[in-house]
Design an enzyme around this catalytic site. Structure first.
Site, mmCIF file in Angstrom:
data_model
loop_
_atom_site.group_PDB
_atom_site.id
_atom_site.type_symbol
_atom_site.label_atom_id
_atom_site.label_comp_id
_atom_site.label_asym_id
_atom_site.label_seq_id
_atom_site.Cartn_x
_atom_site.Cartn_y
_atom_site.Cartn_z
ATOM 1 N N LYS A 39 0.939 -0.879 -0.015
ATOM 2 C CA LYS A 39 -0.133 -0.171 0.118
ATOM 3 C C LYS A 39 0.847 1.107 0.046
ATOM 4 O O LYS A 39 1.539 1.536 0.970
ATOM 5 C CB LYS A 39 -0.862 0.260 1.452
ATOM 6 C CG LYS A 39 -1.863 1.249 1.307
ATOM 7 C CD LYS A 39 -1.174 2.328 2.278
ATOM 8 C CE LYS A 39 -2.102 3.514 2.273
ATOM 9 N NZ LYS A 39 -1.858 4.511 1.331
ATOM 10 N N CYS A 56 13.536 11.596 6.837
ATOM 11 C CA CYS A 56 13.448 10.996 8.187
ATOM 12 C C CYS A 56 14.705 11.329 8.857
ATOM 13 O O CYS A 56 14.868 11.492 10.127
ATOM 14 C CB CYS A 56 13.079 9.539 8.298
ATOM 15 S SG CYS A 56 14.051 8.326 7.487
ATOM 16 N N GLU A 59 9.322 1.894 11.185
ATOM 17 C CA GLU A 59 10.196 2.955 10.944
ATOM 18 C C GLU A 59 9.623 4.431 10.837
ATOM 19 O O GLU A 59 9.029 4.611 10.030
ATOM 20 C CB GLU A 59 11.043 2.705 9.510
ATOM 21 C CG GLU A 59 11.843 1.546 9.408
ATOM 22 C CD GLU A 59 12.806 1.109 10.374
ATOM 23 O OE1 GLU A 59 13.453 2.205 10.850
ATOM 24 O OE2 GLU A 59 13.246 -0.103 10.751
ATOM 25 N N GLU A 96 9.122 17.116 15.262
ATOM 26 C CA GLU A 96 9.753 16.903 13.693
ATOM 27 C C GLU A 96 8.765 17.607 12.889
ATOM 28 O O GLU A 96 7.504 17.413 12.712
ATOM 29 C CB GLU A 96 9.247 15.160 13.370
ATOM 30 C CG GLU A 96 9.954 14.942 12.043
ATOM 31 C CD GLU A 96 9.678 13.633 11.527
ATOM 32 O OE1 GLU A 96 8.604 13.068 11.602
ATOM 33 O OE2 GLU A 96 10.701 12.801 10.771
HETATM 34 P P1 NAP Z 1 2.173 8.786 7.421
HETATM 35 O O1 NAP Z 1 1.057 9.672 7.409
HETATM 36 O O2 NAP Z 1 2.278 7.853 8.797
HETATM 37 O O3 NAP Z 1 1.749 7.743 5.979
HETATM 38 C C1 NAP Z 1 2.552 6.837 5.883
HETATM 39 C C2 NAP Z 1 1.830 5.568 5.192
HETATM 40 O O4 NAP Z 1 0.843 5.207 6.267
HETATM 41 C C3 NAP Z 1 1.275 5.918 4.049
HETATM 42 O O5 NAP Z 1 0.972 5.025 3.135
HETATM 43 C C4 NAP Z 1 -0.227 6.282 4.700
HETATM 44 O O6 NAP Z 1 -1.411 6.325 3.632
HETATM 45 C C5 NAP Z 1 -0.429 5.191 5.527
HETATM 46 N N1 NAP Z 1 -1.191 5.409 6.581
HETATM 47 C C6 NAP Z 1 -1.981 6.375 7.231
HETATM 48 N N2 NAP Z 1 -2.725 6.255 7.984
HETATM 49 C C7 NAP Z 1 -2.846 4.882 8.231
HETATM 50 C C8 NAP Z 1 -3.543 3.990 9.113
HETATM 51 N N3 NAP Z 1 -4.412 4.553 10.163
HETATM 52 N N4 NAP Z 1 -3.276 2.832 9.091
HETATM 53 C C9 NAP Z 1 -2.462 2.361 8.158
HETATM 54 N N5 NAP Z 1 -1.702 3.278 7.131
HETATM 55 C C10 NAP Z 1 -1.689 4.357 7.166
HETATM 56 O O7 NAP Z 1 3.486 9.308 7.338
HETATM 57 P P2 NAP Z 1 3.825 10.836 6.745
HETATM 58 O O8 NAP Z 1 3.765 11.766 7.587
HETATM 59 O O9 NAP Z 1 3.282 10.928 5.182
HETATM 60 O O10 NAP Z 1 5.349 10.501 6.265
HETATM 61 C C11 NAP Z 1 6.658 11.396 6.705
HETATM 62 C C12 NAP Z 1 7.041 10.638 8.126
HETATM 63 O O11 NAP Z 1 7.583 9.347 7.776
HETATM 64 C C13 NAP Z 1 7.773 11.234 8.766
HETATM 65 O O12 NAP Z 1 7.539 11.188 10.094
HETATM 66 C C14 NAP Z 1 9.449 10.731 8.625
HETATM 67 O O13 NAP Z 1 10.403 10.757 9.721
HETATM 68 C C15 NAP Z 1 8.899 9.235 8.559
HETATM 69 N N6 NAP Z 1 9.740 8.436 7.539
HETATM 70 C C16 NAP Z 1 10.583 7.558 8.296
HETATM 71 C C17 NAP Z 1 11.539 6.942 7.695
HETATM 72 C C18 NAP Z 1 12.379 5.806 8.330
HETATM 73 O O14 NAP Z 1 13.010 4.737 7.583
HETATM 74 N N7 NAP Z 1 12.464 5.853 9.857
HETATM 75 C C19 NAP Z 1 11.681 7.148 6.336
HETATM 76 C C20 NAP Z 1 10.939 8.037 5.530
HETATM 77 C C21 NAP Z 1 9.934 8.622 6.325
HETATM 78 P P3 NAP Z 1 -2.003 7.644 3.008
HETATM 79 O O15 NAP Z 1 -0.722 8.377 2.263
HETATM 80 O O16 NAP Z 1 -2.817 7.247 2.247
HETATM 81 O O17 NAP Z 1 -2.319 8.577 4.176
#
Ligand code: NAP
Length: 512
Positions: free
Chosen positions: A191, A300, A266, A400
Site C-alpha cells: 500500500k 526522516c 520506521e 519533527e
Molecule cells: P504517514 O501519514 O504515517 O503515512 C505513511 C503511510 O501510512 C502512508 O502510506 C499512509 O497512507 C499510511 N497510513 C496513514 N494512516 C494509516 C493508518 N491508520 N493505518 C495504516 N496506514 C496508514 O506518514 P507521513 O507523515 O506521510 O510520512 C512522513 C513520516 O515518515 C515522517 O515522520 C518521517 O520521519 C517518516 N519516515 C521515516 C523513515 C524511517 O526509515 N525511519 C523514512 C522515511 C520517512 P496515505 O498516504 O494514504 O495517508
C-alpha cells in the site's frame, strides 16, 4: 528486454487527460470494487495532474491478500537462488529505467532530479544486495551438546507481508521492504502513500516485467485509514512493515499487538549535528546545508538541529546564513534548482505554523515564508529557514517539522552538546564535526541514535548497513543490510539425532 512501462487501466479520466491507474492484484491491473479514484498532483505546480488512482477499500485489500495467499506456496517452494535471479532481473530493469523513474518521481514528489536519481539508485542497490541473499540467507550450523547429533537453524518466510510506505522516498523505501520480503519467500500486498501512487505503479509494473509470478506482488492504492488499516487488521497478513510518522505507527502497533503480528516500524526523527570548536567550519556548513535543506527537509534523517559550541557559533552562522539564503528554490526538474517544493498544502501549513511559533521564542536568521519569486505561486514552496538561540526543549527543537527549518542551539562544551542531542524522544541519526579523534569516538559511544556520522551530515545511509532508529524512531527493527531479513523471516531450529538411541538434552550429557 521490454522498453515500455504502462500500467494504466484506461487512458483518461473525467475532464483531465491524465491516465487512470489500477490496483495490481493477482498479476493484473484492475479497478477497485467501488471504481472511485483520487488524483495525484505535481507539488511544484498543482495544475499538473499526474494521474488518477484507485480509492480502494477493505474489499480490495481482501482480494489482494487472497491473491498473495494463493501465490505463496509456489513462491516459497521456489529455490531461493531462483528467487534471487528474478530479483537480479528486476534490478537490471530498474537501472534501465532509472532516468524515466527519476523524472516521474520529481514530477510527483517534488525532490530535485539529482536526488530522485539517488532515490532510484537506492532501490537498485538494495535489489542487487537482496538478490545476492538468494544464495546466502544464512542460518547457523553449530555443534550439538550430545554425540552423534546435528544442530542447525534456518530462515523461513512468514507468509503474506503487508507493506505500507510514505511518499518521501517513493522508490527506495518500497524496495527496502519488498526486496527482503520477496527474496525470503514471502508474498506481498503493498500500500503506497497517496501522494506518490504513480511512482508505486511504475515500480510494480517493473516487478511484474522482471518475472515475479502473478500474486507474488500485489498493490492496492487508497487512503491510509481504509486500505492501510484493512491490511494491518487482516488475519491473513502475519507481518507488516511500516514507514511513516509516529502517530500512525502507534495506531498500527495497537492493532498488530492485539493480533500478535510481527511489526516493523520506521518512524520519525529529530536529528542533530554537533559542531565542536575544533571543527572544519566550511565542511560543517556543507554538511548542514545538505542535511537540513536537501529534499526540502523531508527526510526522516534530515538535520533539524545544529548544536554548536558557543565559541564558534557566530562564525558558523556567518558562513551558513548567506549559503542558505542563496539556495535556489524551484521545480525539481529545472536544472538549477537546489530546493524543491514541500509535498502538499498540509505540509506548508504545518511548517508555517512552527515558524510562526518559533518567531516568539527564537531569532530568525533567514527564510520564514513562501518565496515571492514569480512562477512558484502554483507550488508548495517554502524558504530554507534558520532560527538561532533555540532552547533544546522548545517545540522547534523537539517536534519533527519535516520541512526546511533548522534550529541552532548554542552549548558551552561537549557534555552539554551530548545532553542536548539526546534530549528528544527520537533517536534516528546524528553527526559530529570535530578534528579530535577522541571526541569523535566519544560521540560514537554517547549519541543515542541508530546511525552516527563523523565529519558528515545526518543523511547518506548505504544499503548494506542496518538502517533504523532508537527510542521513538522505531520499535527496534532495522531495514537494509542483513538485518532487513529479520523482519521477514522466522527462525527454525532443527536437530537430527543419528545415534540410534534416545538422547536427552541437559540430562544425559550431565553427571548426576
Ligand atoms: P504517514 O501519514 O504515517 O503515512 C505513511 C503511510 O501510512 C502512508 O502510506 C499512509 O497512507 C499510511 N497510513 C496513514 N494512516 C494509516 C493508518 N491508520 N493505518 C495504516 N496506514 C496508514 O506518514 P507521513 O507523515 O506521510 O510520512 C512522513 C513520516 O515518515 C515522517 O515522520 C518521517 O520521519 C517518516 N519516515 C521515516 C523513515 C524511517 O526509515 N525511519 C523514512 C522515511 C520517512 P496515505 O498516504 O494514504 O495517508
Amino acid at each position: 528486454m521490454t522498453q515500455t512501462i504502462e500500467p494504466a487501466v484506461s487512458g483518461a479520466s473525467g475532464a483531465s487527460s491524465a491516465p487512470t491507474y489500477g490496483n495490481f492484484i493477482g498479476g493484473e491491473w484492475q479497478p477497485s470494487v467501488s471504481g472511485a479514484t483520487f488524483a495525484s498532483l505535481n507539488p511544484a505546480d498543482t495544475r499538473d495532474v499526474v494521474g488518477y488512482f484507485q480509492a480502494s477499500s477493505a474489499a480490495d485489500v481482501a482480494m489482494a491478500v487472497r491473491a498473495a495467499e494463493l501465490a505463496l506456496p509456489a513462491w516459497r517452494a521456489t529455490p531461493a537462488p531462483r528467487r534471487g535471479e528474478v530479483m537480479y532481473a528486476f534490478a537490471a530493469l530498474l537501472a534501465q529505467h532509472k532516468e524515466r523513474l527519476a523524472r516521474a518521481m520529481t514530477r510527483e514528489m517534488g525532490k530535485v532530479l539529482s536526488e530522485a536519481r539517488g532515490d532510484v539508485q537506492e532501490g537498485i542497490d538494495i535489489a542487487y544486495l537482496m538478490a545476492g541473499e538468494g544464495r546466502r540467507l544464512f542460518g547457523d550450523t553449530t555443534p550439538s551438546e550430545l554425540p552423534d547429533k546435528w544442530a542447525m537453524s534456518i530462515r523461513e518466510p512468514i507468509g503474506v507481508a503487508g507493506i505500507i510506505t510514505p511518499w518521501n522516498f517513493p522508490i527506495a523505501i518500497p524496495c527496502w521492504k519488498l526486496m527482503p520480503a520477496l527474496v525470503a519467500g514471502n508474498t506481498v500486498v503493498f500500500k503506497p502513500a497517496s501522494d506518490t501512487p504513480h511512482c508505486a505503479a511504475l515500480l510494480v509494473e517493473l516487478l511484474h516485467q522482471a518475472g515475479f509470478p502473478p500474486g507474488t506482488v500485489n498493490m492496492v492504492t487508497g487512503g491510509g485509514d481504509e486500505v492501510g488499516t484493512a491490511l494491518v487488521e487482516s488475519p491473513d497478513v502475519p507481518v507488516v512493515s511500516f514507514t511513516g510518522n509516529g502517530h500512525t505507527g502507534r495506531r498500527i502497533a495497537g492493532i498488530a499487538a492485539r493480533r500478535l503480528k510481527r511489526l516493523a516500524l520506521e518512524l520519525g526523527g529529530k536529528n542533530g549535528i554537533v559542531v565542536m570548536d575544533d571543527a572544519d567550519l566550511d565542511l560543517a556548513v556543507d554538511g548542514i546545508l545538505w542535511s537540513a535543506f536537501g529534499t526540502t527537509g523531508q527526510r526522516c534523517t534530515a538535520a533539524s538541529r545544529v548544536i554548536v559550541h558557543e565559541k564558534v557559533a557566530d562564525d558558523l552562522l556567518d558562513r551558513l546564513e548567506p549559503r542558505s539564503r542563496a539556495l535556489r528554490i524551484g521545480p525539481g526538474l529545472a536544472q538549477d534548482t537546489e530546493v524543491g517544493p514541500l509535498i502538499n498544502v498540509r505540509a506548508v501549513e504545518k511548517v508555517a505554523g512552527y515558524v510562526e511559533e518559533g518567531r516568539r521564542d527564537a531569532r530568525i536568521v533567514t527564510g520564514g515564508g513562501a518565496p515571492s519569486r514569480l512562477g512558484l505561486e502554483h507550488g508548495h514552496f517554502f524558504e530554507p529557514t534558520i532560527f538561532d538561540g533555540v532552547d533544546p526543549m522548545d517545540r522547534l527543537a523537539q517536534d519533527e517539522i519535516f520541512g526546511p527549518v533548522l534550529s541552532v542551539i548554542r552549548v558551552p562544551g561537549y557534555a552539554e552538546a551530548v545532553t542536548a542531542l539526546n534530549q528528544t524522544r527520537y533517536g534516528l541519526s546524528s553527526s559530529i564535526f570535530t578534528r579530535d579523534n577522541n571526541t569523535a569516538f566519544r560521540a560514537m559511544r554517547d549519541f543515542e541514535t541508530g546511525i552516527v556520522y563523523v565529519n558528515a551530515g545526518t543523511i547518506g545511509a548505504e544499503t548494506h548497513l542496518p538502517f533504523g532508529g532508537r527510542k521513538g524512531s522505531g520499535n527496534g527493527h532495522r531495514e537494509a543490510g542483513h538485518a532487513a531479513l529479520d523482519t521477514f523471516t522466522e527462525w527454525k531450529s532443527i536437530y537430527v539425532d543419528y545415534s540410534g538411541r534416545l538422547q536427552r538434552a541437559q540430562i544425559d550429557n550431565q553427571p548426576g
